[in-house]
Design a protein around this motif. Sequence first.
Motif, PDB file in Angstrom:
ATOM      1  N   ASN A 201      -0.349   8.607   6.724  1.00  0.00           N
ATOM      2  CA  ASN A 201       0.877   7.924   6.315  1.00  0.00           C
ATOM      3  C   ASN A 201       0.747   7.424   4.880  1.00  0.00           C
ATOM      4  OD1 ASN A 201      -0.436   5.303   6.343  1.00  0.00           O
ATOM      5  ND2 ASN A 201      -0.236   5.305   8.576  1.00  0.00           N
ATOM      6  N   PHE A 202       1.838   6.916   4.315  1.00  0.00           N
ATOM      7  CA  PHE A 202       1.822   6.516   2.903  1.00  0.00           C
ATOM      8  C   PHE A 202       0.835   5.382   2.642  1.00  0.00           C
ATOM      9  CE2 PHE A 202       6.216   8.363   3.084  1.00  0.00           C
ATOM     10  CZ  PHE A 202       5.991   9.393   2.181  1.00  0.00           C
ATOM     11  N   GLY A 203       0.677   4.462   3.599  1.00  0.00           N
ATOM     12  CA  GLY A 203      -0.290   3.376   3.421  1.00  0.00           C
ATOM     13  C   GLY A 203      -1.716   3.878   3.363  1.00  0.00           C
ATOM     14  N   ASP A 204      -2.074   4.789   4.278  1.00  0.00           N
ATOM     15  CA  ASP A 204      -3.422   5.368   4.270  1.00  0.00           C
ATOM     16  C   ASP A 204      -3.650   6.209   3.015  1.00  0.00           C
ATOM     17  OD1 ASP A 204      -4.031   4.179   6.651  1.00  0.00           O
ATOM     18  OD2 ASP A 204      -3.560   5.937   7.889  1.00  0.00           O
ATOM     19  N   GLN A 205      -2.592   6.872   2.556  1.00  0.00           N
ATOM     20  CA  GLN A 205      -2.707   7.635   1.307  1.00  0.00           C
ATOM     21  C   GLN A 205      -3.020   6.699   0.144  1.00  0.00           C
ATOM     22  OE1 GLN A 205       0.631  10.239   0.507  1.00  0.00           O
ATOM     23  NE2 GLN A 205       0.725  10.935   2.635  1.00  0.00           N
ATOM     24  N   GLY A 206      -2.400   5.507   0.173  1.00  0.00           N
ATOM     25  CA  GLY A 206      -2.669   4.539  -0.892  1.00  0.00           C
ATOM     26  C   GLY A 206      -4.117   4.088  -0.899  1.00  0.00           C
ATOM     27  N   VAL A 207      -4.671   3.794   0.288  1.00  0.00           N
ATOM     28  CA  VAL A 207      -6.078   3.384   0.379  1.00  0.00           C
ATOM     29  C   VAL A 207      -6.994   4.520  -0.054  1.00  0.00           C
ATOM     30  CG1 VAL A 207      -7.913   2.684   1.961  1.00  0.00           C
ATOM     31  CG2 VAL A 207      -5.640   1.682   2.187  1.00  0.00           C
TER      32      VAL A 207
ATOM     33  N   ARG B  26       0.836  -1.202   0.000  1.00  0.00           N
ATOM     34  CA  ARG B  26       0.000   0.000   0.000  1.00  0.00           C
ATOM     35  C   ARG B  26       0.872   1.253   0.000  1.00  0.00           C
ATOM     36  NH1 ARG B  26      -4.214  -0.006   4.740  1.00  0.00           N
ATOM     37  NH2 ARG B  26      -2.259  -0.004   5.906  1.00  0.00           N
ATOM     38  N   GLU B  27       2.022   1.174   0.689  1.00  0.00           N
ATOM     39  CA  GLU B  27       2.912   2.333   0.772  1.00  0.00           C
ATOM     40  C   GLU B  27       3.460   2.716  -0.592  1.00  0.00           C
ATOM     41  OE1 GLU B  27       2.352   0.714   4.702  1.00  0.00           O
ATOM     42  OE2 GLU B  27       2.960  -0.228   2.814  1.00  0.00           O
ATOM     43  N   LEU B  28       3.856   1.728  -1.401  1.00  0.00           N
ATOM     44  CA  LEU B  28       4.381   2.015  -2.735  1.00  0.00           C
ATOM     45  C   LEU B  28       3.300   2.635  -3.616  1.00  0.00           C
ATOM     46  CD1 LEU B  28       6.788   1.767  -4.682  1.00  0.00           C
ATOM     47  CD2 LEU B  28       5.930  -0.480  -5.340  1.00  0.00           C
ATOM     48  N   ILE B  29       2.092   2.087  -3.550  1.00  0.00           N
ATOM     49  CA  ILE B  29       0.982   2.637  -4.336  1.00  0.00           C
ATOM     50  C   ILE B  29       0.669   4.061  -3.884  1.00  0.00           C
ATOM     51  CG2 ILE B  29      -1.493   2.388  -4.826  1.00  0.00           C
ATOM     52  CD1 ILE B  29      -1.072  -0.643  -4.669  1.00  0.00           C
ATOM     53  N   GLY B  30       0.744   4.312  -2.586  1.00  0.00           N
ATOM     54  CA  GLY B  30       0.506   5.654  -2.077  1.00  0.00           C
ATOM     55  C   GLY B  30       1.519   6.656  -2.585  1.00  0.00           C
ATOM     56  N   VAL B  31       2.803   6.279  -2.606  1.00  0.00           N
ATOM     57  CA  VAL B  31       3.846   7.189  -3.098  1.00  0.00           C
ATOM     58  C   VAL B  31       3.653   7.482  -4.583  1.00  0.00           C
ATOM     59  CG1 VAL B  31       6.324   7.418  -3.557  1.00  0.00           C
ATOM     60  CG2 VAL B  31       5.546   6.563  -1.347  1.00  0.00           C
ATOM     61  N   VAL B  32       3.342   6.454  -5.369  1.00  0.00           N
ATOM     62  CA  VAL B  32       3.174   6.646  -6.821  1.00  0.00           C
ATOM     63  C   VAL B  32       1.921   7.460  -7.133  1.00  0.00           C
ATOM     64  CG1 VAL B  32       2.739   5.475  -9.017  1.00  0.00           C
ATOM     65  CG2 VAL B  32       4.434   4.558  -7.426  1.00  0.00           C
ATOM     66  N   ASN B  33       0.800   7.042  -6.575  1.00  0.00           N
ATOM     67  CA  ASN B  33      -0.480   7.635  -6.948  1.00  0.00           C
ATOM     68  C   ASN B  33      -0.749   8.983  -6.292  1.00  0.00           C
ATOM     69  OD1 ASN B  33      -0.827   5.370  -8.455  1.00  0.00           O
ATOM     70  ND2 ASN B  33      -2.519   4.531  -7.282  1.00  0.00           N
ATOM     71  N   VAL B  34      -0.067   9.287  -5.205  1.00  0.00           N
ATOM     72  CA  VAL B  34      -0.269  10.571  -4.542  1.00  0.00           C
ATOM     73  C   VAL B  34       0.959  11.468  -4.723  1.00  0.00           C
ATOM     74  CG1 VAL B  34      -0.728  11.752  -2.363  1.00  0.00           C
ATOM     75  CG2 VAL B  34      -1.865   9.583  -2.860  1.00  0.00           C
ATOM     76  N   ARG B  35       2.098  11.058  -4.175  1.00  0.00           N
ATOM     77  CA  ARG B  35       3.279  11.921  -4.152  1.00  0.00           C
ATOM     78  C   ARG B  35       3.821  12.206  -5.567  1.00  0.00           C
ATOM     79  NH1 ARG B  35       7.590  12.694  -0.450  1.00  0.00           N
ATOM     80  NH2 ARG B  35       6.010  12.595   1.196  1.00  0.00           N
ATOM     81  N   LEU B  36       4.132  11.167  -6.347  1.00  0.00           N
ATOM     82  CA  LEU B  36       4.743  11.375  -7.660  1.00  0.00           C
ATOM     83  C   LEU B  36       3.737  11.868  -8.697  1.00  0.00           C
ATOM     84  CD1 LEU B  36       7.209   8.351  -7.885  1.00  0.00           C
ATOM     85  CD2 LEU B  36       7.635  10.690  -7.140  1.00  0.00           C
TER      86      LEU B  36
END
Length: 529
Positions: free
Chosen positions: A270-276, A41-51
């Motif tokens: 956090n990055f996991g919650d951002q992914g969800v 979930r953390e990787l998906i959060g970084v890609v889909n939100v941060r990048l």
Amino acid sequence: MTSQDVLGQTTRLASSTALLQVLFRVVTFGLNAFTLRYLSRELIGVVNVRLSLLYSTVVFLAREAFRRACLSGSTKRNWTKTINLLWLTVPLGVFWSLFLGLVWLHLLEVPDPSVVPHYKAGVVAFGLSAVIELLGEPLWVLAQAHLFVRLKVIAESLSVVSKCILTVTLVVFYPHWGLYIFSLAQLLYVSILVMCYIIYFMVFLGSPEATKKSFPVVRMKALLPTLVEDETFVNWKEARLTWSFFKQSFLKQILTEGERYVMTFLNVLNFGDQGVYDIVNNLGSLVARFIFLPIEESFYVFFAKVLERGKNVKDQKQDDVAMAANVLELLLKLVLLIGLTITVFGYAYSQLALDIYGGSMLSSGTGPDLLRCYSLYVLFLAINGVTECFTFALMCKEEVDRYNFVMLALSFTFLCISYFLTQWHGSIGFILANCLNMGIRIAHSIHYIYDYFKESTYRPLRGLLPSPFLVLVYILSGVITGFSEVFLCCDKGWMGRLIHICMGALCFAATIITMFSTETKLIHFVRSQ
């Protein structure tokens, strides 16, 4: 080209773009469901939100104002000066990419390399992809201004399909590559997109079809920046309008992506919650993005071509005013009914949709409530898209400048409210803040439309008033499906779920039948286009 021809081509552009958005969202929908089973979930959060935020911010700030200004008015203009102006998006994109890239690398929280590897490479790749995409901006504006429907559909379809194939392949065989996977896929996407436009114009320019259409550009060299002897490098009227839209676009980007900025800069999730949150957000925005956004983009072109910017209703051609008012009324009615349908049925089927899509990871906790709130937010998005597209197509430079002050106050208020609502109610606070933001923007646009038409006999805002009988059917459908969810879903087994779905299907059918019976003018408009 007559106003009727413009309407016909604009409608085809909107419908084609809508189908294209269906493809994009369905592919993204499936891709997220697939990657959830391979990546964290953390990787998906970084890609889909941060990048993704880095990429969208660069391209929006670099090109949005230019698009608004250069698509206004007639296609009969000095295209050499317009193309010169559009090439300024590239150095502007380089500046924003470098500046924001440094912010993303050195001022924001860096993810744990053991969970999200190769973060620096991801920032560089997504910033570079934004600059590459801007290289095709003059071609995109030319194609959009002349309503090249097939080109846009083919170019973006090839790009998104290629991106998804590469992503799936790398995720399956090299999941340890982390952000390298999404970086390579993003670079492939923008490269194919730009190459499709270049290849098309290389074939099209100088062809019999271009000559028949009296296309204003005759060779590829004319698509590069060109100095015109004894004349200015750009059209200063367009340049000033671009500057006005630029100030507005900066604020609009904050309002559009406000929750992502709050998540990125204030670390409320956090990055996991951002992914969800992003997965639920993508699911909730499916219809908004593949129906409402194409309508807004395409009919902005229609209103900008049919009516003249800055002139009041009495100084316009009255036949064009009548057509614009009629189209605006029917568009408002169309998006209102779509939005109401999603709001009513989305409430009762959010938990079931999330359970089927992502299992208990999404259907437990705040996921269902988040999607229910998003169903209401879709209604606001629907109305705002059409009212703003008309308003922005008709505002003169002075009105745009005045509106910028409104947007400035709204941006600050929105960010503050987002922060406090998130502290109070988690990620749901983002949706509630967005609803408030959209409500204020809708009120402003409705006020502008009312003032614009008040000296005429046309009242397009009547499109926001559905049939009372249809409203009653919506209320009954909401009550029935709400009780159905409580007693049949989602812990009563597959039989309970199936009965719940059947109840929704019957209510939906009753709603559609009532719609066809009460909104005959709208049905005729949709069928005739």
